[in-house]
Design a protein around this motif. Structure first.
Motif: not given
Lengths: 264, 264, 264, 264
Positions: C76, C79-80, C237-238, C240-245
């Motif tokens: 996470i 990704a930031s 990956e590219r 900002w991906r969903k975490i616990a959205n």
């Protein structure tokens, strides 16, 4: 490696007390709110009432925002049995160049573009059109517009624009940022609104802050929200909770090999 | 590991906007300063003007304090070529149980002691004397009194005591904390003043905060100072500076051994 | 605050070179693998081949373990838009008292229990039964047994037990840890196997390490895995991906209030 | 923000056990040392004995280095009453672009330069002369040469060069790095030796690692040293020690101002 004495112009203390930017700390405590004190810390001058009000509003706008990267990380760390300051440290690390930290680069560019427009005697609307045309030619996105979670409108942005106007603090940087928004719509037919990183960068520039400190006004207020999530996690939940649980993770690497066969 | 959905009562957002503790974010931005917004975040209610004023003053009191552990760490990390949020994360990690974080334990005890005094119908002065007597019998120091850098007087403490009184917010926790200071002097003949961790703990308890969050009101404001030091380091200095330089470090471990002789 | 010079017995360097625990660094480089060098760093002596082999195996056992707390946090943060060392720092912060760090407490207790058994002339099997009986009376769980992700068997544990035996390094601490496993089964009828924190604690104690350093042998090797996840995240990956959205997060706090009504 | 499932090719585990890069974890534990396991983790293949030996030596070379930035930060944090993993996290944050992290950029450039030389059919010696000439024209320093603490010679560097040769693992990247050292001396008359960041970058490239992971082989081994310092600090010292003490810090900012006069 140099041997020079450590030196600082930020704050000092001795037996007669402590001061920030030359102001006795009690003077600041009795007369300023926290946003105004941050202004003193970074600009070494006391802000006007209007400046302090706008800076406080800007900080309040990002104090928390549900469970997204910084608070998710903080909660996972908190669930691991770790003291509060460490949960917050981990959460703050996510304020990188992708979200939050993006404002720094936007602020840097806005200051350059405003200078260029002034030097060229160009209107901000014309400058904005040129910036958008250049970015389209280079096929590069202008940072500070559009938000994955708020595609159409972000109330925080609208509120800061309105307050900057009402307080008489709408300056060249914000005007240019909004002119770019219009120029994007003019060129593409799409309304891609200024996002929270963009508005913060513009307002901070108009308030006279160095572009290098743009992200400070994200992570200092957000540290409050990040902490609140860590505290809630510890008070409400127990132990180790599922994140993106391991069985939801797809493995697509090699399988079934042995050290023995590789060594042959 | 439990499978429960993540849940939070702190903040939320959807297409209609964001809210903190049930308040629309724009409402908070337009009507509260940052200290008051932190109050909402942690207590889910809007503070009175007096409460907001005292909380802001408390936060301003620790916004920076020269080059001590948090800012020293931040500067060393900054000099290593690291983004701002990482310098601040490292600095915040130092707000441990020794300095800064100590307030959490003091707050926890004050709340217990005040409850005990009430339950026993004991005056705070008597309770204070009993606490001091107990600590002397157990040969344990009462945390929250005395400061290595401010042995005689800390203007920040005096200012918070005065403001709490003037704002009508001096409650049982602060009264007990000051009664303990008197009881220490009575028992030992030495004036060991309430320190900044102690006063913050007492004021936060009187303002209704959970003891678990005492250190939040140190590291959120101090994050501002820690960042300012990192920015100054990068703007003013170049490269890798001496800390406690290696040649000032005394080595007193074993010397002159070889792997060969150990293996024999 | 004391004024004493900084001093260390760990390592030193001057114009003639660097040394660790008194060994020239080249000597260690040419003659030891990394696990053995860590042994020197923490025990100031060169391990036997068997000791080095077991310590390396122990470190390899925890080098990575899919996407669980430390690697999830690292990804996470990565990704930031944050440099690698900061992703790893955040991941390491999760090695707290709940997972990973638990070994420290287990190691501390094993050393005490082994001493107690010796002092009382008690067999380890009898000591184990007494420990289990005490824990059942106190309704307290003995740490180091059972794993939410590996309820029945953990190959890493079985492998370390086997290797310790084959290498002639099975000592009192591991024997007691396994005797406790038997005593739990005897008392409850349930097989709750020694977990990875437990086996590591026991093996490290038998190898002569201070209990305070048990978690070092988790987070040093795991730093390698945590980094690998951060690098993979950035390469594959590219953005900002969903975490616990956020829309999977249930909000159950107050709603619909205004500052106006609270102030009345 | 994308919604894709989390996925990884690094490691996995299920009820039948855990694997790294397709190898059962027990297989790695029984057959590889820690350096070799890191090789598997990052390259998904088992290294030769020579490759494993060189990688272990490289990691041992940076396991600790007295009290410099990473260990100094770790000790200051440890003295603040903070758990071990947080001390190490703070120390690792210092492995930034200035020291330690510099190797990443050097590795990236070496790989490009080697490719360019090959494509142009140029000898490495000629390529090195061209690189040095270009850097002198641009008045830019070539990173990876010279060390403030080891101006003349660094035994760790010499040892790695020797071992790479003896193990038959001296490749184009190391050869180019040494050719640049010669070319610098030829052009300037000064011997500015390859430093530890430079040699590590070259060796890692020759071993087939991605340049993005160069700093991993600094901060994973150094995490061991950083921890050792934190543990020593806690065991040997008490409380809050002087760093660069406040009274050694020169204050050169504004003084003697008041909020009152600024507001007028």
């Amino acid at each position: 490696m140099t041997d020079k004495k450590w030196r600082t112009a930020i704050s000092t203390f001795d037996d007669d007390g402590a001061s920030i930017g030359g102001y006795q700390i009690q003077d600041l405590m009795e007369n300023l709110d926290f946003g105004a004190a941050m202004f003193v810390l970074y600009q070494q001058r006391v802000p006007s009432k209007e400046e302090a009000k706008l800076l406080n509003a800007l900080m309040v706008s990002v104090i928390d925002h549900g469970i997204v990267a910084p608070s998710a990380v903080s909660r996972i760390v908190a669930a691991s049995g770790v003291p509060l300051q460490a949960c917050v440290a981990a959460g703050i690390l996510t304020i990188g160049d992708v979200h939050g930290g993006a404002g720094q680069e936007i602020a840097r560019k806005l200051q350059i573009w405003v200078e260029e427009a002034k030097a060229a005697g160009q209107s901000l609307a014309d400058k904005a059109r040129a910036i958008v045309a250049d970015s389209r030619k280079a096929k590069e996105r202008i940072e500070g517009y559009g938000h994955p979670l708020h595609p159409h409108r972000d109330d925080r942005v609208d509120c800061l624009v309105k307050m900057a106007g009402e307080l008489g603090l709408r300056g060249d940087n914000l005007n240019l940022a909004l002119a770019i928004q219009d120029a994007i719509e003019e060129a593409t037919g799409r309304h891609i609104p200024l996002n929270i990183d963009g508005i913060m960068a513009a307002v901070l520039c108009d308030l006279g802050f160095d572009w290098r400190v743009a992200r400070v006004f994200i992570f200092v207020p957000r540290a409050a929200g990040i902490s609140a999530h860590a505290v809630e996690e510890v008070k409400r939940e127990r132990g180790w909770r599922k994140i993106a649980n391991h069985d939801e993770v797809e493995y697509d690497g090699p399988t079934g090999r042995t050290v023995g066969e590789a060594a042959e």
